[in-house]
Design a protein around this motif. Structure first.
Motif, PDB file in Angstrom:
ATOM      1  N   LEU A  24       0.825  -1.205   0.000  1.00  0.00           N
ATOM      2  CA  LEU A  24       0.000   0.000   0.000  1.00  0.00           C
ATOM      3  C   LEU A  24       0.860   1.255   0.000  1.00  0.00           C
ATOM      4  CD1 LEU A  24      -2.713  -1.046   2.613  1.00  0.00           C
ATOM      5  CD2 LEU A  24      -2.650  -1.489   0.151  1.00  0.00           C
ATOM      6  N   GLN A  25       0.326   2.271  -0.621  1.00  0.00           N
ATOM      7  CA  GLN A  25       0.962   3.582  -0.581  1.00  0.00           C
ATOM      8  C   GLN A  25       0.731   4.199   0.794  1.00  0.00           C
ATOM      9  OE1 GLN A  25       2.848   4.593  -3.195  1.00  0.00           O
ATOM     10  NE2 GLN A  25       2.299   2.600  -4.099  1.00  0.00           N
TER      11      GLN A  25
ATOM     12  N   GLN B 219      -2.789   5.063   1.743  1.00  0.00           N
ATOM     13  CA  GLN B 219      -3.792   4.005   1.584  1.00  0.00           C
ATOM     14  C   GLN B 219      -3.988   3.252   2.908  1.00  0.00           C
ATOM     15  OE1 GLN B 219      -2.027   1.936  -1.837  1.00  0.00           O
ATOM     16  NE2 GLN B 219      -3.902   2.467  -3.003  1.00  0.00           N
TER      17      GLN B 219
ATOM     18  N   ARG C 197      -6.458  -0.113   4.554  1.00  0.00           N
ATOM     19  CA  ARG C 197      -7.518  -1.141   4.424  1.00  0.00           C
ATOM     20  C   ARG C 197      -7.978  -1.497   5.835  1.00  0.00           C
ATOM     21  NH1 ARG C 197      -8.369  -4.055  -0.155  1.00  0.00           N
ATOM     22  NH2 ARG C 197      -6.153  -4.033  -0.741  1.00  0.00           N
TER      23      ARG C 197
ATOM     24  N   THR D  18      -9.539   3.637   2.844  1.00  0.00           N
ATOM     25  CA  THR D  18      -9.483   4.018   1.430  1.00  0.00           C
ATOM     26  C   THR D  18      -9.611   2.818   0.499  1.00  0.00           C
ATOM     27  OG1 THR D  18      -7.071   3.845   1.362  1.00  0.00           O
ATOM     28  CG2 THR D  18      -8.010   5.980   2.001  1.00  0.00           C
ATOM     29  N   LEU D  19      -9.557   1.613   1.075  1.00  0.00           N
ATOM     30  CA  LEU D  19      -9.620   0.397   0.259  1.00  0.00           C
ATOM     31  C   LEU D  19     -10.716  -0.525   0.803  1.00  0.00           C
ATOM     32  CD1 LEU D  19      -5.792  -0.362  -0.052  1.00  0.00           C
ATOM     33  CD2 LEU D  19      -7.281   0.572  -1.839  1.00  0.00           C
TER      34      LEU D  19
END
Length: 813
Positions: free
Chosen positions: A279-280, A283, A285, A331-332
């Protein structure tokens, strides 16, 4: 030189195969002719089942299936055409107090050319696991905590085909994973890897040899890792294989997984998560886990880090569903790599005490009793309907063996020390065998042993002094007639003498004792501790001597008569502590004399069986002799079968009554009492009449067309024309298993055979009745009825009143 080289190659190859055995694994190819390494199972070393099972026959699948590339063990099987219960015994290297995966596989392969797959039950130790209602192939797996050093896997013949098994596997698990409460096991229903490209994984990818199956939830996107993953083992205690975790499915907020279940089922769900995308920095989850619309956990995933979620035990609903929902700051969308679902399997039945189990299996192996017609298989005491023949066990939370009858079982060799390890044994019958050698000293040290029958063997030497002392002081009923080279310590002058014990009195009164106790044979339905009518636990170890004046006081001057028989009248009484008793007073016109009375009292004092009424005490006044029994407050069986009784005895209850009464009778015939056979066949006849009373609901003498008719004359023409249903008590309204009714009618008819020699012994009757119950249990409808009928928590007792022996036809004696 070639021969030497060939032998060296063979030895090296054999060492290679042996070297493939994996610690913590037992892998059995049932029915296979040899050991081998199976390339279809990850290179696992499979053994033959030699040493794991004593019964059964080897078979091979039909030639039509030999070319199909299944696992190696699918070619062979072991079938069990004989016996109701056949068992494998596993003794894992790590032994007790460990968790194991137990996996069974079945591949029918039309081996018998009938193309009809059988249906049978599978038990782990003493508890039901599942019914194998097979298609062509079938696999089942359980996570099981073993409290013993051995685990038994038993196949139960339910009358719907010959049980068989293709493979049996055991895998040791780490102790910290798959937690569950004691008294249960986990029955695997699903172990799925989402988005996985291969069909399944097992060993060597999974160190526990768990099967991970490819699975995809409909409509969800699959993601697969494209970089090199290294999992931190500290975050992966369940050791989920990296091959399983490197793919996943992404959840939409409105989607999840649903499975139907029964409201009575209990479940655990395990979910395995790992972020497989790098992930950036911006980002995230993060998501919540909901089960049945209730949020139960929150997860934030990190790259290459495993998170395992375990649900609380779920129950009380007909469907189970879970959803993953993103948090507001995520964001995910959520993703799930793999999940497992287990049904909780209750294990209510205890097992025989481990010391008794080991001891009786030592006896079984030494004397090759597994080779006999009624081979001993599985747990000796549990389930009660399939207790080993010749055994009786205590009604404790951990049952122990209290009586053992091995008479006429073709035993040879010496008496082994294993008998001494049956520490609660009260009665042992080894008569009518070919046992040799001396009588062991350990019998005298067995403090609970009250009856020892060694008659008619080939024993020799001197009887131990301490054993003779027990015989003399009356603490043990010892018999050893028919051993020509055996002598007591006072008569060993180089000439062998037979036993000097006097059994004539016992033999002459035995039939009376059997009839008397049959009249008060008590049937315990719930198998709780024996209690008197006021709730007290009976103390069977103490028998009180009463004076005649005490009897007058106890019975209120013999005010209330509750029964009458050949011995005399029976009166209701109340002891000073409030305990109710039945006082059986010897009639002056009775054929019983003083010596016979004394012998009967001595014998009854050592009769201890859960299905026989207890002797509380006796009165030995020369002119007024009496026996005082515990009082059966619930009345007799006849009253419960009466059309006027408000409650109908259901069919499973009647079968259990028959079994429990038969166990009491079998104990009388085959325990302490192998001193004569003259009246045993009459007892069997009487028991057959009781069976017909249970079946029909009619009394032994019934009115038909205004005339008294014997029940055997009433049933005979109906049986001859095959009209079994018309025999069964109409108050049951047809609510019974036809197969079990047919079988119990056959048992009853064999008991009342006109020729005494054609009647079975009680051991055979008991075995057949257990078969009747097995047929009842394995009927779908009877399972429903049986659970409600047999599950009472209170204790119900009856007095079973047998028909008078005077009613027997002349040739039935």
């Amino acid at each position: 030189m070639k021969i030497v080289l060939i032998m060296l190659v063979f030895v090296c190859a054999n060492m290679f195969v042996q070297g493939q055995q994996i610690p913590g694994f037992i892998s059995i190819d049932c029915g296979a002719p040899n050991d081998y390494v199976d390339p279809h199972s990850g290179g696992i070393y499979f053994e033959t089942d030699t040493g794991y099972v004593d019964t059964g026959e080897n078979r091979e699948v039909s030639t039509d299936y030999l070319g199909i590339p299944y696992a190696g063990f699918s070619k062979n099987m072991r079938i069990f055409p004989n016996g109701t219960r056949n068992c494998y015994t596993l003794r894992p290297q790590k032994g007790k107090n460990n968790k194991y995966i137990i996996r069974v596989s079945f591949f029918y392969g039309n081996y018998d050319a009938r193309n009809i797959t059988p249906v049978f039950d599978v038990y782990v130790d003493t508890n039901y696991w599942f019914t194998a209602n097979l298609s062509n192939s079938y696999r089942r797996e359980i996570i099981y905590f073993s409290s013993r050093d051995y685990i038994q896997l038993c196949l139960i013949n339910s009358g719907n085909g010959v049980p068989f098994i293709s493979a049996l596997e055991l895998r040791l698990l780490d102790s910290g994973i798959y937690p569950f409460d004691s008294g249960v096991a986990l029955d695997m229903l699903a172990r799925n890897a989402l988005g996985m490209t291969r069909k399944n994984y097992r060993y060597p990818e999974d160190p526990f040899d768990r099967f991970w199956y490819r699975y995809s939830l409909s409509g969800l996107q699959t993601v697969v890792n494209t970089t090199t993953l290294t999992i931190d083992p500290n975050t992966n205690p369940y050791k989920v294989p990296i091959e399983v975790l490197e793919s996943a499915q992404v959840f939409n907020d409105t989607q999840g997984w649903t499975n139907s279940s029964s409201p009575s089922d209990k479940w655990y769900i395990y979910m395995h998560f790992m972020e497989i995308q790098e992930l950036q920095q911006n980002q995230l989850r993060e998501f919540s886990i909901s089960i049945d619309n209730a949020v139960v956990a929150m997860e934030t995933l990190q790259f290459s880090t495993v998170t395992t979620f375990l649900s609380q035990m779920l129950s009380g609903q007909t469907t189970i569903s879970f959803n993953l929902t993103s948090t507001a700051r995520s964001t995910l969308p959520p993703l799930l790599n793999a999940f497992e679902i287990y049904k909780v399997l209750d294990l209510p039945n205890p097992m025989t005490a481990s010391g008794d189990f080991d001891a009786i299996n030592n006896v079984r192996k030494t004397y090759r009793l597994e080779q006999s017609e009624d081979s001993w298989q599985g747990d000796p005491c549990i389930p009660a309907i399939d207790m080993w023949s010749g055994l009786n066990c205590s009604n404790d939370s951990t049952p122990v063996i209290i009586s053992l009858n091995l008479s006429s079982r073709d035993l040879s060799g010496t008496i082994i020390p294993a008998f001494a390890n049956l520490t609660m044994l009260q009665s042992l019958d080894l008569s009518n065998n070919q046992l040799t050698g001396p009588v062991p000293d350990f019998f005298a040290q067995m403090t609970t042993l009250k009856i020892l029958n060694l008659n008619r063997n080939n024993l020799n030497g001197s009887l131990p002094h301490d054993l003779l002392k027990k015989k003399k002081d009356g603490t043990m009923l010892l018999s050893y007639d028919g051993n020509t080279n055996l002598c007591d310590s006072n008569s060993c002058s180089g000439k062998g003498l037979s036993s000097r014990i006097t059994v004539s009195i016992i033999a002459s009164t035995l039939s009376v004792v059997v009839v008397v106790i049959l009249l008060v044979a008590r049937v315990v339905i719930s198998r709780n501790l024996r209690k008197s009518s006021d709730g007290r636990t009976s103390d069977m170890s103490k028998n009180r001597v009463f004076s005649y004046s005490e009897l007058q006081c106890i019975t209120d001057d013999f005010k209330t008569i509750i029964g009458q028989g050949g011995f005399g009248k029976v009166y209701h009484g109340i002891l000073e502590d409030g305990m109710e008793v039945a006082v059986k007073v010897l009639s002056r016109s009775s054929r019983h004399g003083h010596k016979e009375f004394e012998a009967e009292v001595k014998l009854l004092m050592i009769v201890h069986h859960r299905n026989l009424v207890s002797l509380i005490g006796y009165c030995d006044d020369p002119d007024n002799m009496a026996l005082i029994y515990e009082y059966m407050s619930n009345g007799n069986l006849r009253s419960y079968l009466s059309k006027n009784h408000p409650h109908v005895l259901r069919w499973p209850r009647r079968l259990q009554i028959a079994i429990d009464a038969a166990q009491g009778m079998e104990y009388l015939h085959c325990g302490y009492t192998s001193f004569g056979n003259f009246n045993r066949k009459s007892d069997v006849y009487s028991f057959g009449i009781v069976l017909f009373e249970l079946i029909t609901g009619h009394p032994a003498l019934m009115k038909e067309n205004g005339k008294l008719t014997h029940i055997v004359r009433w049933v005979s023409p109906r049986i001859e024309r095959g009209d079994i249903e018309s025999l069964v008590d109409p108050r049951l309204r047809g609510d019974f298993e036809a197969a079990s009714a047919q079988k119990i009618v056959e048992v009853a008819m064999s008991c009342v055979a006109a020729a005494a020699a054609r009647r079975p012994d009680m051991s055979r009757v008991l075995s057949e009745l257990k078969g009747c119950m097995a047929l009842e249990i394995h009927s779908t409808e009877s399972q429903r009825m049986g659970t409600s009928e047999m599950g009472y928590s209170f204790e119900t007792t009856f007095e079973i009143t047998s028909p008078s022996l005077g009613m027997l036809p002349p040739d039935a004696r």
